[in-house]
Each structure stands twice: as structure tokens, then as C-alpha cells.
Design an enzyme around this catalytic site. Structure first.
Site, PDB file in Angstrom:
ATOM      1  N   ASP A 170      38.391  33.829  54.559  1.00  0.00           N
ATOM      2  CA  ASP A 170      38.097  35.108  53.902  1.00  0.00           C
ATOM      3  C   ASP A 170      37.008  34.844  52.871  1.00  0.00           C
ATOM      4  O   ASP A 170      36.715  33.685  52.535  1.00  0.00           O
ATOM      5  CB  ASP A 170      39.361  35.636  53.216  1.00  0.00           C
ATOM      6  CG  ASP A 170      39.122  36.977  52.536  1.00  0.00           C
ATOM      7  OD1 ASP A 170      38.411  37.818  53.119  1.00  0.00           O
ATOM      8  OD2 ASP A 170      39.621  37.181  51.413  1.00  0.00           O
ATOM      9  N   SER A 171      36.456  35.926  52.344  1.00  0.00           N
ATOM     10  CA  SER A 171      35.451  35.780  51.289  1.00  0.00           C
ATOM     11  C   SER A 171      36.063  35.235  50.004  1.00  0.00           C
ATOM     12  O   SER A 171      35.334  34.797  49.118  1.00  0.00           O
ATOM     13  CB  SER A 171      34.811  37.140  51.012  1.00  0.00           C
ATOM     14  OG  SER A 171      35.807  38.081  50.687  1.00  0.00           O
TER      15      SER A 171
ATOM     16  N   TYR B 168      31.735  39.700  49.522  1.00  0.00           N
ATOM     17  CA  TYR B 168      30.895  39.892  50.709  1.00  0.00           C
ATOM     18  C   TYR B 168      30.605  41.380  50.943  1.00  0.00           C
ATOM     19  O   TYR B 168      29.626  41.729  51.589  1.00  0.00           O
ATOM     20  CB  TYR B 168      31.615  39.373  51.964  1.00  0.00           C
ATOM     21  CG  TYR B 168      31.646  37.860  52.136  1.00  0.00           C
ATOM     22  CD1 TYR B 168      31.317  36.984  51.113  1.00  0.00           C
ATOM     23  CD2 TYR B 168      32.023  37.332  53.370  1.00  0.00           C
ATOM     24  CE1 TYR B 168      31.375  35.609  51.312  1.00  0.00           C
ATOM     25  CE2 TYR B 168      32.068  35.959  53.572  1.00  0.00           C
ATOM     26  CZ  TYR B 168      31.742  35.102  52.537  1.00  0.00           C
ATOM     27  OH  TYR B 168      31.791  33.746  52.740  1.00  0.00           O
ATOM     28  N   GLY B 169      31.513  42.198  50.467  1.00  0.00           N
ATOM     29  CA  GLY B 169      31.480  43.628  50.821  1.00  0.00           C
ATOM     30  C   GLY B 169      30.227  44.358  50.395  1.00  0.00           C
ATOM     31  O   GLY B 169      29.857  45.371  50.990  1.00  0.00           O
TER      32      GLY B 169
ATOM     33  N   CYS C  63      38.902  38.298  56.794  1.00  0.00           N
ATOM     34  CA  CYS C  63      38.003  39.206  56.067  1.00  0.00           C
ATOM     35  C   CYS C  63      37.543  40.348  56.966  1.00  0.00           C
ATOM     36  O   CYS C  63      36.965  40.120  58.032  1.00  0.00           O
ATOM     37  CB  CYS C  63      36.797  38.411  55.580  1.00  0.00           C
ATOM     38  SG  CYS C  63      35.639  39.390  54.632  1.00  0.00           S
ATOM     39  N   ASN C  64      37.778  41.570  56.501  1.00  0.00           N
ATOM     40  CA  ASN C  64      37.357  42.742  57.274  1.00  0.00           C
ATOM     41  C   ASN C  64      35.844  42.831  57.372  1.00  0.00           C
ATOM     42  O   ASN C  64      35.298  43.196  58.412  1.00  0.00           O
ATOM     43  CB  ASN C  64      37.880  44.023  56.614  1.00  0.00           C
ATOM     44  CG  ASN C  64      39.376  44.162  56.711  1.00  0.00           C
ATOM     45  OD1 ASN C  64      39.878  44.911  57.522  1.00  0.00           O
ATOM     46  ND2 ASN C  64      40.101  43.427  55.902  1.00  0.00           N
ATOM     47  N   THR C  65      35.152  42.479  56.277  1.00  0.00           N
ATOM     48  CA  THR C  65      33.696  42.599  56.264  1.00  0.00           C
ATOM     49  C   THR C  65      33.089  41.634  57.288  1.00  0.00           C
ATOM     50  O   THR C  65      32.191  42.008  58.057  1.00  0.00           O
ATOM     51  CB  THR C  65      33.149  42.324  54.842  1.00  0.00           C
ATOM     52  OG1 THR C  65      33.862  43.138  53.912  1.00  0.00           O
ATOM     53  CG2 THR C  65      31.675  42.622  54.748  1.00  0.00           C
TER      54      THR C  65
ATOM     55  N   GLU D  30      41.056  41.958  41.520  1.00  0.00           N
ATOM     56  CA  GLU D  30      40.714  40.661  40.923  1.00  0.00           C
ATOM     57  C   GLU D  30      41.100  40.638  39.441  1.00  0.00           C
ATOM     58  O   GLU D  30      41.458  39.599  38.896  1.00  0.00           O
ATOM     59  CB  GLU D  30      39.210  40.391  41.061  1.00  0.00           C
ATOM     60  CG  GLU D  30      38.726  40.456  42.498  1.00  0.00           C
ATOM     61  CD  GLU D  30      38.605  39.110  43.169  1.00  0.00           C
ATOM     62  OE1 GLU D  30      38.084  38.197  42.546  1.00  0.00           O
ATOM     63  OE2 GLU D  30      39.034  38.999  44.341  1.00  0.00           O
TER      64      GLU D  30
ATOM     65  N   CYS E 197      40.564  46.181  54.167  1.00  0.00           N
ATOM     66  CA  CYS E 197      40.041  45.159  53.266  1.00  0.00           C
ATOM     67  C   CYS E 197      41.212  44.285  52.832  1.00  0.00           C
ATOM     68  O   CYS E 197      42.305  44.798  52.585  1.00  0.00           O
ATOM     69  CB  CYS E 197      39.390  45.825  52.048  1.00  0.00           C
ATOM     70  SG  CYS E 197      38.896  44.661  50.768  1.00  0.00           S
ATOM     71  N   THR E 198      40.956  42.998  52.743  1.00  0.00           N
ATOM     72  CA  THR E 198      42.040  42.051  52.411  1.00  0.00           C
ATOM     73  C   THR E 198      42.721  42.351  51.077  1.00  0.00           C
ATOM     74  O   THR E 198      43.882  42.009  50.892  1.00  0.00           O
ATOM     75  CB  THR E 198      41.462  40.626  52.314  1.00  0.00           C
ATOM     76  OG1 THR E 198      40.259  40.681  51.548  1.00  0.00           O
ATOM     77  CG2 THR E 198      41.193  40.049  53.674  1.00  0.00           C
ATOM     78  N   HIS E 199      41.992  42.948  50.149  1.00  0.00           N
ATOM     79  CA  HIS E 199      42.563  43.176  48.819  1.00  0.00           C
ATOM     80  C   HIS E 199      43.471  44.412  48.764  1.00  0.00           C
ATOM     81  O   HIS E 199      44.294  44.521  47.874  1.00  0.00           O
ATOM     82  CB  HIS E 199      41.436  43.374  47.797  1.00  0.00           C
ATOM     83  CG  HIS E 199      40.735  42.120  47.422  1.00  0.00           C
ATOM     84  ND1 HIS E 199      40.110  41.306  48.336  1.00  0.00           N
ATOM     85  CD2 HIS E 199      40.552  41.518  46.204  1.00  0.00           C
ATOM     86  CE1 HIS E 199      39.565  40.278  47.705  1.00  0.00           C
ATOM     87  NE2 HIS E 199      39.822  40.383  46.421  1.00  0.00           N
TER      88      HIS E 199
HETATM   89  N1  DGL Z   1      37.504  40.059  51.963  1.00  0.00           N
HETATM   90  C1  DGL Z   1      36.735  41.278  51.921  1.00  0.00           C
HETATM   91  C2  DGL Z   1      37.161  42.201  53.077  1.00  0.00           C
HETATM   92  O1  DGL Z   1      38.247  42.134  53.605  1.00  0.00           O
HETATM   93  C3  DGL Z   1      36.867  41.989  50.602  1.00  0.00           C
HETATM   94  C4  DGL Z   1      36.301  41.279  49.413  1.00  0.00           C
HETATM   95  C5  DGL Z   1      34.783  41.122  49.425  1.00  0.00           C
HETATM   96  O2  DGL Z   1      34.044  42.083  49.182  1.00  0.00           O
HETATM   97  O3  DGL Z   1      34.365  40.015  49.656  1.00  0.00           O
HETATM   98  O4  DGL Z   1      36.372  43.028  53.461  1.00  0.00           O
END
Ligand code: DGL
Length: 196
Positions: free
Chosen positions: A10-11, A42-43, A73-75, A152, A184-186
Site C-alpha cells: 500500500d502507499s 499516492y491519491g 492500495c485502491n489508487t 492519519e 480507499c484503504t483509510h
Molecule cells: N492507499 C491509498 C488508497 O487506497 C490511500 C492513501 C494515499 O493517498 O496514498 O487509495
């Protein structure tokens, strides 16, 4: 059984929400987790940059002799699944298709909301996947860029988070969605406030 570990990345640390669920279903698997805390988020970055990062991390995980890769990571899943597949040459699973399949199975009114980072929403990866599963689905998407920094900061049940969630989610609610993809993971960490 193949004793090699599963690589997950993940990011940042958000992908541990995915690891938690994996370990519930696969308690005997070993996992190598890579969280790119040096380069998160990453988003908000361009697809090109995210694709370069995805290539680096795939090479790193392959050097750890993983038997498959899960892109938590979704992105990355949205803009670089093909990059990971190209360099990995082992099974690769992103989160977009499983998430879309779950939402399509869940909805009764065929009205689905999707929230995610700016990169994920701009890619239309979820709406494309949902329409492929069922072209009759109505998909309403919204980027929620403030959710990641709020998580965060640890502000899971802070009044500011509730206000921002209302602002982001109101347009989706007026579309009468009955299912919302937390793309999104968060976001699972904000599930209580989002559900409310
Ligand atoms: N891990 C990213 C996602 O799932 C979210 C956090 C980011 O912006 O890096 O898209």
C-alpha cells in the site's frame, strides 16, 4: 501448501486494514507487507508517478520471493494493476474488482456510491468495473481527499471529521444510493462516521 509468503503493499499503513481481513480468512499465511510511508500519499499524484512507484515495489516484493501479490492500495489498483502484473509474473489481485463485485451483489436499488482518492475517482476504475458486472447499475462517485489526512491525524470521531463526511456524502445520499464502496484503504477506519 506453498509456504512462501503473500506480498501485500500500500502507499502507507492504511493497507493493514486489508491485511487484518486477510489474516481473518487465511490465518496460516505468512505476509510480507510493504507500506510506502516515505512517498505517501499516492491519491493526489499523477497516474504516471504512481505507476513508477508500483514498478519499484513489485520488484522489491519479488526479491522477497512472494508467491502472489495483493495490491491493497485502491489508487495503485486503479491506475497500475497492469504494471504490477507485467513485472510480477505471479498471481496479482487488486482491490477494485473484488470491491465492485461485492457492491454489485449487495445493492437492491442498483444505485451505488463510490468514494476514493482523487486518483482513484479520476480513473473511473470502480464505475467501469461496476458497469462491466451489470450495465444497469447507476454509479455516483466522489473524491474525498480530506479523509486520508484526517485518519492519519487520528481524528476518527472528531466533530470536524463528521462535518467533512456530511459535506462529501450529502450529494451521494441525495442520489438515493443504497450501497457505498469505501474505495480507499483509510476509509474503513472512518466506517462509524461514514455509516452515521
Ligand atoms: N492507499 C491509498 C488508497 O487506497 C490511500 C492513501 C494515499 O493517498 O496514498 O487509495
Amino acid at each position: 501448501m506453498n509456504k512462501k509468503p503473500i506480498g501485500v503493499f500500500d502507499s502507507g499503513i492504511g493497507g493493514l486494514t486489508v491485511v487484518r481481513t486477510m489474516l481473518k480468512h487465511l490465518p496460516y499465511e505468512n505476509i510480507v507487507y510493504f507500506g510506502d510511508t516515505a512517498r505517501v500519499p499516492y491519491g493526489s499524484k499523477s497516474p504516471q508517478v504512481v505507476r513508477e512507484y508500483a514498478e519499484d515495489i513489485t520488484k522489491f516484493l519479488i526479491s522477497k520471493d512472494v508467491k502472489m501479490i495483493v495490491i491493497a492500495c485502491n489508487t495503485v489498483s486503479a491506475v497500475a494493476l497492469d504494471v504490477v502484473q507485467k513485472y510480477a509474473r505471479i498471481p496479482v489481485i487488486g482491490v477494485i474488482i473484488p470491491g465492485a463485485e461485492a457492491a454489485a451483489a449487495w445493492t437492491k436499488k442498483k444505485r451505488i456510491g463510490v468514494i476514493g482518492t482523487a486518483g482513484t475517482i479520476a480513473s473511473s476504475a470502480y464505475s467501469n468495473a461496476l458497469k462491466l458486472i451489470n450495465p444497469e447499475l447507476q454509479v455516483y462517485s466522489r473524491a474525498c481527499p480530506l479523509f486520508v489526512p484526517l485518519v492519519e491525524e487520528g481524528w476518527m470521531d472528531h466533530p470536524a471529521t463528521e462535518m467533512i463526511a456530511k459535506e462529501y456524502l450529502f450529494p451521494l445520499m441525495t442520489e438515493k444510493i443504497d450501497t457505498l464502496v469505501l474505495g480507499c484503504t483509510h476509509y474503513p477506519l472512518l466506517k462509524d462516521v461514514i455509516t452515521k
